[in-house]
Enzyme design. Sequence first.
Site, mmCIF file in Angstrom:
data_model
loop_
_atom_site.group_PDB
_atom_site.id
_atom_site.type_symbol
_atom_site.label_atom_id
_atom_site.label_comp_id
_atom_site.label_asym_id
_atom_site.label_seq_id
_atom_site.Cartn_x
_atom_site.Cartn_y
_atom_site.Cartn_z
ATOM 1 N N CYS A 111 0.815 -1.225 0.000
ATOM 2 C CA CYS A 111 0.000 0.000 0.000
ATOM 3 C C CYS A 111 0.850 1.278 0.000
ATOM 4 C CB CYS A 111 -0.937 0.014 1.201
ATOM 5 S SG CYS A 111 -2.031 -1.397 1.256
ATOM 6 N N HIS A 248 -3.048 7.168 3.145
ATOM 7 C CA HIS A 248 -3.536 5.894 2.615
ATOM 8 C C HIS A 248 -4.848 5.560 3.323
ATOM 9 C CE1 HIS A 248 -4.048 1.844 1.469
ATOM 10 N NE2 HIS A 248 -3.664 1.331 2.619
ATOM 11 N N ASN A 278 -10.345 0.395 0.760
ATOM 12 C CA ASN A 278 -8.881 0.401 0.667
ATOM 13 C C ASN A 278 -8.482 -0.057 -0.735
ATOM 14 O OD1 ASN A 278 -6.137 -0.114 0.801
ATOM 15 N ND2 ASN A 278 -6.218 -1.230 2.744
HETATM 16 N N1 ACO Z 1 -18.114 -8.595 10.229
HETATM 17 C C1 ACO Z 1 -18.511 -8.877 11.487
HETATM 18 N N2 ACO Z 1 -17.653 -9.245 12.448
HETATM 19 C C2 ACO Z 1 -16.346 -9.332 12.116
HETATM 20 C C3 ACO Z 1 -15.883 -9.067 10.820
HETATM 21 C C4 ACO Z 1 -16.820 -8.686 9.849
HETATM 22 N N3 ACO Z 1 -16.483 -8.394 8.579
HETATM 23 N N4 ACO Z 1 -14.540 -9.240 10.798
HETATM 24 C C5 ACO Z 1 -14.174 -9.595 12.030
HETATM 25 N N5 ACO Z 1 -15.276 -9.667 12.836
HETATM 26 C C6 ACO Z 1 -15.347 -10.033 14.246
HETATM 27 C C7 ACO Z 1 -14.177 -10.870 14.706
HETATM 28 O O1 ACO Z 1 -14.408 -12.243 14.422
HETATM 29 C C8 ACO Z 1 -14.148 -10.574 16.166
HETATM 30 O O2 ACO Z 1 -15.132 -11.339 16.802
HETATM 31 P P1 ACO Z 1 -14.871 -11.938 18.298
HETATM 32 O O3 ACO Z 1 -14.715 -10.729 19.171
HETATM 33 O O4 ACO Z 1 -16.101 -12.719 18.563
HETATM 34 O O5 ACO Z 1 -13.619 -12.756 18.200
HETATM 35 C C9 ACO Z 1 -14.595 -9.118 16.254
HETATM 36 O O6 ACO Z 1 -15.271 -8.845 15.019
HETATM 37 C C10 ACO Z 1 -13.463 -8.144 16.429
HETATM 38 O O7 ACO Z 1 -12.465 -8.418 15.456
HETATM 39 P P2 ACO Z 1 -11.150 -7.562 15.378
HETATM 40 O O8 ACO Z 1 -10.260 -8.118 14.335
HETATM 41 O O9 ACO Z 1 -10.597 -7.436 16.775
HETATM 42 O O10 ACO Z 1 -11.742 -6.146 14.928
HETATM 43 P P3 ACO Z 1 -11.014 -4.772 14.828
HETATM 44 O O11 ACO Z 1 -11.761 -3.773 15.579
HETATM 45 O O12 ACO Z 1 -9.536 -4.875 15.057
HETATM 46 O O13 ACO Z 1 -11.214 -4.399 13.291
HETATM 47 C C11 ACO Z 1 -9.931 -4.316 11.257
HETATM 48 C C12 ACO Z 1 -10.644 -5.216 12.258
HETATM 49 C C13 ACO Z 1 -10.971 -3.437 10.596
HETATM 50 C C14 ACO Z 1 -9.281 -5.187 10.201
HETATM 51 C C15 ACO Z 1 -8.876 -3.453 11.963
HETATM 52 O O14 ACO Z 1 -8.082 -4.243 12.799
HETATM 53 C C16 ACO Z 1 -7.975 -2.730 11.014
HETATM 54 O O15 ACO Z 1 -8.384 -1.833 10.324
HETATM 55 N N6 ACO Z 1 -6.678 -3.071 11.003
HETATM 56 C C17 ACO Z 1 -5.668 -2.401 10.199
HETATM 57 C C18 ACO Z 1 -5.983 -2.364 8.742
HETATM 58 C C19 ACO Z 1 -5.602 -3.603 8.057
HETATM 59 O O16 ACO Z 1 -5.016 -4.496 8.606
HETATM 60 N N7 ACO Z 1 -5.909 -3.648 6.780
HETATM 61 C C20 ACO Z 1 -5.484 -4.728 5.980
HETATM 62 C C21 ACO Z 1 -4.778 -4.175 4.826
HETATM 63 S S1 ACO Z 1 -3.303 -3.484 5.257
HETATM 64 C C22 ACO Z 1 -3.205 -1.905 4.863
HETATM 65 O O17 ACO Z 1 -3.936 -1.408 4.087
HETATM 66 C C23 ACO Z 1 -2.170 -1.156 5.550
#
Ligand code: ACO
Length: 360
Positions: A111, A248, A278
Site C-alpha cells: 500500500c 492511505h 482500501n
Molecule cells: N463482520 C462482522 N464481524 C467481524 C468481521 C466482519 N467483517 N470481521 C471480524 N469480525 C469479528 C471478529 O471475528 C471478532 O469477533 P470476536 O470478538 O467474537 O472474536 C470481532 O469482530 C473483532 O475483530 P477484530 O479483528 O478485533 O476487529 P477490529 O476492531 O480490530 O477491526 C480491522 C478489524 C478493521 C481489520 C482493523 O483491525 C484494522 O483496520 N486493522 C488495520 C488495517 C488492516 O489491517 N488492513 C489490511 C490491509 S493493510 C493496509 O492497508 C495497511
Amino acid sequence: MIYADITGWGRCLPPAVLTNADIETLMDTSNEWIVSRTGIQERRISHVTNAELARVASARALAAAGISAEQVDMIAFATSTPDECIPNTASMLQNALGASNAAAVDINAACTGFVYSFNMMSDMIRAGSIKTALVVGSERLSSLMNWSLRESAILFGDGAGAIVLQASDNEAGFVAGKLGCVPDTRELLAVPDFGLDAIAQFRPLDVSIVFSGQEIFKKAVKGMGDACEAVVAEAGLGLDDLDLIIPHQANARIVEAVVRRIGGDMDKVVLTLDKYANTSTSSIPIALIEALEQGRVKPGMNILFTAFGAGLTWGASLLKWGERVTPLGETDISLPPTDKTGLDLINAAIARRQAYEQTN
Ligand code: ACO
C-alpha cells in the site's frame, strides 16, 4: 534548482459498486459492523484488468498535463496486484499508451507503493536524470479476495490513479520524503502462495490476504505518524503549515489516530474510504484527484501524503502544489461499458473459485 511539479492527474474507478448490504448477502457481517470499524460503505469492483484501469487513469493524466505519451521518460507502476510478473505491468502500460520513449518499472511496496514511486520519480527529476515521469497506483484487489473470509473481504476495492511529474523551474512539487520498512513484521500481512515458491512446489492455487488487523493498526499509526513528523521537520515547517493531509485509506479509525498522534486537524484530511474502501497503491492518487475535483486544492498549498502497507513498509511525502489546479485537456478514453453489478461480478468470482477447488 530543478523541481518536479505535478502537471497532470487522472483516475479510473470501475463503475460496478459493491455495497455493504451486498456483502451481507455473501457472509456473516453487517453494514453496522463494517461502517463502525472501518468507515467503509461501498467499494468498486473491476470488470477489466489492472492494466486497463491504469491505462484509462494514465490517459486522463496525460491529457490533463497536455502532453503526449511519447514525452514520458519513465513509467513507475505501483501495484500489489500485477496482471503478470514477467514482463512487468509497466511495460504493458507503456505499450498500451504508446509511450515508446519511456522506461518502465513496477514498484511493489504494497500500500506504500505510490508514496515510494512518487518520492523516487521526484528525486530522479530533481537530479536531472529524467524530465517527465508517469506515476501510477493501480489495483484489482477484488481478484485477490477470498469471499469466505469476512475479516479481509470487506476491506478492499479496485481503482487506479495516475499523476504526471515534469521538471520545472517553478518551486513546486516534492519538498521532503521519508521511506522505511519495519523489520521482522513480514508475517503480519501477507498473501501466501502468491509467488514463485508456491508454483515451484506445485501447491494448489489458494491465494487469500492473511493479516493481523490489530497489530497492523498499531504499527500503522506509529509508522505513518513518525514519517509525517519527519518530513514536516525536514521541510522546516510546523503542523499548522499543512493545508491538506492525504493518507492511505485503510481504515478511518487509523487515519483519525494518526492525525491525533501528530496533533493535526481532521478538517484538512481527505477521506474517500466510505466510497472506495482500501484501494492500496491507488488510494492516495484517487483521494488527491477527489480533492482537486472538489476545489480543495489551491495554488501553493502544502500537502502531505502518508502510507503504510505489507512489509511492513511505510512512508510520507511533503509537496508544495504548483499554480494550476485545473486540467489542460481531457480525453474520451474510458473503460468498456458493463451491465454487471458489483454483486454479479463477485458471485461469478466465487463460482470460479468453487469450480477450481472442486477440480484441484
Ligand atoms: N463482520 C462482522 N464481524 C467481524 C468481521 C466482519 N467483517 N470481521 C471480524 N469480525 C469479528 C471478529 O471475528 C471478532 O469477533 P470476536 O470478538 O467474537 O472474536 C470481532 O469482530 C473483532 O475483530 P477484530 O479483528 O478485533 O476487529 P477490529 O476492531 O480490530 O477491526 C480491522 C478489524 C478493521 C481489520 C482493523 O483491525 C484494522 O483496520 N486493522 C488495520 C488495517 C488492516 O489491517 N488492513 C489490511 C490491509 S493493510 C493496509 O492497508 C495497511
